[in-house]
Design an enzyme around this catalytic site. Structure first.
Site, PDB file in Angstrom:
ATOM      1  N   HIS A 429      19.727 -70.804 -12.120  1.00 11.82           N
ATOM      2  CA  HIS A 429      20.555 -69.627 -11.850  1.00 11.82           C
ATOM      3  C   HIS A 429      21.330 -69.781 -10.545  1.00 11.82           C
ATOM      4  CE1 HIS A 429      18.426 -67.570 -15.103  1.00 11.82           C
ATOM      5  NE2 HIS A 429      19.284 -66.578 -14.983  1.00 11.82           N
ATOM      6  N   GLU A 430      20.698 -70.349  -9.548  1.00 12.14           N
ATOM      7  CA  GLU A 430      21.389 -70.545  -8.277  1.00 12.14           C
ATOM      8  C   GLU A 430      22.541 -71.547  -8.434  1.00 12.14           C
ATOM      9  OE1 GLU A 430      22.364 -69.557  -4.591  1.00 12.14           O
ATOM     10  OE2 GLU A 430      20.622 -68.701  -5.623  1.00 12.14           O
TER      11      GLU A 430
END
Length: 514
Positions: A429-430
Site C-alpha cells: 500500500h505504501e
C-alpha cells in the site's frame, strides 16, 4: 293531555321501529329503481346482515401481542420505508451540497488544466511495454526448470528403475538444491520489474495518476510472477515425487506439469482477473459481447463521475484544509475530515463498483474466466476482519495461498501469520500511494498495521450470539472506514504533495472559501 299522549306515542313508535323505517326507505328506493330498468340500483346496506351494523361491541383486544419494534416480537418488521426515507434525505442533502459548491466555486472541471507532461506519458508507455519482457523471462526460467526436472527423472530411472523410494529421495535432494537457483532467478526477475518501475515513477513521472497506474500495474505483475514461481515449484515437486500427486487438485489433471509451461498459458494468466496462478481455470463457453459493452460503459461512466467528483468537490475541501493542518487546528481538521468523508466514500464506492463489478467482469468475459467472485457482501461485515476477507477476493486469495497458509504450515500461529500478511500488505500500500505522490510518509503502512487491533476488538463482536454484536461490529467498521481511514490518509498525502510541489493542476482564478 291528548296532545302529550300523542307526542309520547309518536316518540315511542320512532324508537321502536327504526328497522321498519329503513325497510320502508329501501322499498321506496326499489320502487324508484323499478321506474328506470336500464340502471338498477340496489342499496349495499340492504345486503349486509343485521349483525354487521352493531360494531361498538367488537373485541379489539382479543389476544396478547407485542409492539413490532420490541425484542419480544416474533416477526421482524420491514424497514423499507425508512430505507426510502434515508435515500431521499441523502439525495436532498447532497443536492444541497452540489448547489452550494457551484455557488461558491463555479465549474472547476478543466480538461486542459492538468499537467500531463510528455515525459510522463512516454515513460509510462515504456514501463508498460517492459512487463511482457519480464513475463518472458519468467517463462524461460520455468522452462529451464521443467527441462531439468525431466532430465532428473530420466537419470534416476536409468540408474535404478526398480527402487522407487531411492529414486524419489534422490530426485527430492536434487530438487531442493536446484530450487534455490530457480527461486533466486524468479525473485531477481520479478523484483527488478518492481524496482525499475518504482524508481522511475518516484524520480521521473510527475503526475500522480500516471504514476499510480504504472506502480499498481508493476505490483500486480510482481504478485503474478511470484504466484507463477511458487505454484510451478510445487507442481515440479509433485512431478519428482509421484506419491504426492494425489494431493493436487483434480482440475490440474487437465494440464499436468510441465505441459502448462507455455507462453500461451502464461499470457492467459497475465490477462486473467486473478493474482493466483493455476495451470487450468474454469472457463465459460462463449463471449457475450453485449455484456462486455455494458460493463465497459459502466466503467467509463463511473470513471467520469469519479473525475468530476474529485475535481469539483474533493479538491476544494482538500485545499481548504491545508492551512488548518499547517496550524494544527484540530477542531477544524476534524470538521474537514467529516466533510471529506462523504465525498471520499462516494468516490471509493464508485471506484469499487467500476473496478470489481464492471472492469473485472468485462475482462473475465473476454478471457472466458468463469470464476467471477471478485467480492462478497463486505458492506455487511460484522467485524473488520470479515471486511478484509471479502471486499477484495483476488488479493485475499493471494495472501492466503502464498503467505498465510505456508506460514501456518511451518508452525506459525494464526495471529502471527495474519500480522505478517498485514505487514506485507502495508508495504504494498505504501508503494502504491507514497511512490506516485513522491512522499513516502508511512501513513498507508501504518494504516494497515492499525487494522490488527481493530480486528482483535471486533472479533468478539462477530462471534457474539444474536444480532447486537454484529451490528456494533459493523458500525465500528464503517466509522473506521469512513472517518479515520481514507479521509485522513487523503488529507495527509495531499498536504505533503502541496508542501513539496504545489498543485497538480495549473493555477485557477477562484477564491476558496472555508
Amino acid at each position: 293531555m291528548t296532545t302529550t299522549s300523542s307526542i309520547t306515542s309518536s316518540s315511542i313508535d320512532d324508537e321502536r321501529n327504526p328497522r321498519q323505517d329503513i325497510a320502508n326507505s329501501n322499498s321506496t328506493s326499489l320502487v324508484n329503481s323499478s321506474q328506470e330498468p336500464s340502471q338498477p340500483i340496489v342499496s349495499a346496506r340492504s345486503k349486509m346482515p343485521a349483525s354487521s351494523k352493531y360494531r361498538h361491541v367488537a373485541a379489539v383486544h382479543s389476544k396478547a401481542r407485542t409492539s413490532c419494534l420490541s425484542h419480544d416480537s416474533d416477526v421482524s418488521p420491514s424497514f423499507l420505508g425508512f430505507r426510502n426515507l434515508m435515500v431521499l434525505v441523502l439525495v436532498v442533502m447532497n443536492l444541497r451540497l452540489v448547489i452550494e459548491n457551484f455557488m461558491k466555486y463555479g465549474v472547476l472541471i478543466c480538461l486542459r488544466c492538468h499537467d500531463y507532461r510528455r515525459q510522463d506519458l512516454i515513460l509510462g508507455a515504456i514501463l508498460y511495454a517492459l512487463v511482457p519482457c519480464h513475463l518472458f523471462l519468467a517463462y524461460v526460467i520455468e522452462l529451464a526448470a521443467a527441462q531439468h526436472a525431466k532430465e532428473v527423472i530420466g537419470r534416476t530411472k536409468r540408474k535404478d528403475p526398480d527402487c522407487q523410494d531411492h529414486n524419489e529421495a534422490q530426485a527430492n535432494k536434487i530438487f531442493q538444491s536446484t530450487w534455490r537457483n530457480i527461486a533466486w532467478a524468479h525473485g531477481v526477475n520479478a523484483s527488478l520489474c518492481l524496482l525499475v518501475t518504482t524508481v522511475t515513477v518516484y524520480k521521473y513521472i510527475h503526475h500522480p495518476l500516471i504514476g499510480t497506474i504504472c506502480e499498481v500495474h508493476a505490483i500486480i505483475v510482481w504478485l503474478k510472477n511470484s504466484s507463477y514461481a511458487f505454484t510451478n515449484r510445487d507442481l515440479r515437486h509433485a512431478l519428482l515425487n509421484p506419491s504426492s500427486v494425489t494431493s493436487l487438485p483434480e482440475i490440474y489433471s487437465q494440464c499436468p506439469y510441465p505441459r502448462n509451461v507455455t507462453l500461451r498459458n502464461l499470457s492467459y494468466f497475465w490477462w486473467a482477473p486473478t493474482l493466483v496462478y493455476q495451470p487450468v481455470y474454469p472457463r465459460s463457453d462463449n463471449i457475450r459481447w453485449i455484456f462486455v459493452a455494458k460493463r465497459l460503459a459502466e466503467g467509463a461512466g463511473l470513471s467520469m463521475f469519479i473525475w468530476v467528483a474529485s475535481a469539483q468537490y474533493a479538491a476544494p475541501v482538500l485545499r481548504n484544509s491545508l492551512d488548518k493542518i499547517a496550524t494544527l487546528d484540530f477542531a477544524s481538521i476534524i470538521e474537514r475530515l467529516m466533510k471529506l468523508s462523504t465525498i471520499s466514500l462516494v468516490i471509493w464506492l464508485a471506484g469499487f463498483f467500476a473496478l470489481f463489478q464492471s472492469i473485472l467482469n468485462a475482462l473475465a468475459e473476454v478471457m472466458q474466466f468463469s470464476d467471477r467472485e471478485f467480492y462478497t457482501e463486505w458492506w455487511n461485515s460484522p467485524s473488520v476482519g470479515v471486511y478484509w476477507r471479502t471486499w477484495n477476493k483476488p488479493v485475499y486469495h493471494f495472501m492466503r495461498r502464498h503467505i498465510y497458509s505456508p506460514l501456518t504450515g511451518r508452525g506459525w500461529s494464526a495471529n502471527a501469520a495474519s500480522a505478517m500478511v498485514f505487514v506485507f500488505s502495508g508495504f504494498l500500500h505504501e508503494l502504491a500511494v507514497g511512490v506516485p505522490t513522491h512522499n513516502i510518509l508511512g501513513v498507508a503502512f501504518i494504516g494497515m498495521i492499525v487494522q490488527l487491533p481493530l480486528i482483535s476488538v471486533t472479533l468478539p463482536l462477530e462471534n457474539m450470539k444474536g444480532r447486537n454484536g454484529k451490528i456494533i461490529g459493523n458500525c465500528i467498521f464503517w466509522v473506521s472506514f469512513c472517518l479515520v481511514g481514507q479521509p485522513l490518509a487523503a488529507l495527509l498525502y495531499f498536504f505533503a504533495w502541496q508542501a513539496k510541489y504545489g498543485s497538480v493542476s495549473k493555477s485557477q482564478d477562484y477564491k476558496m472559501q472555508p
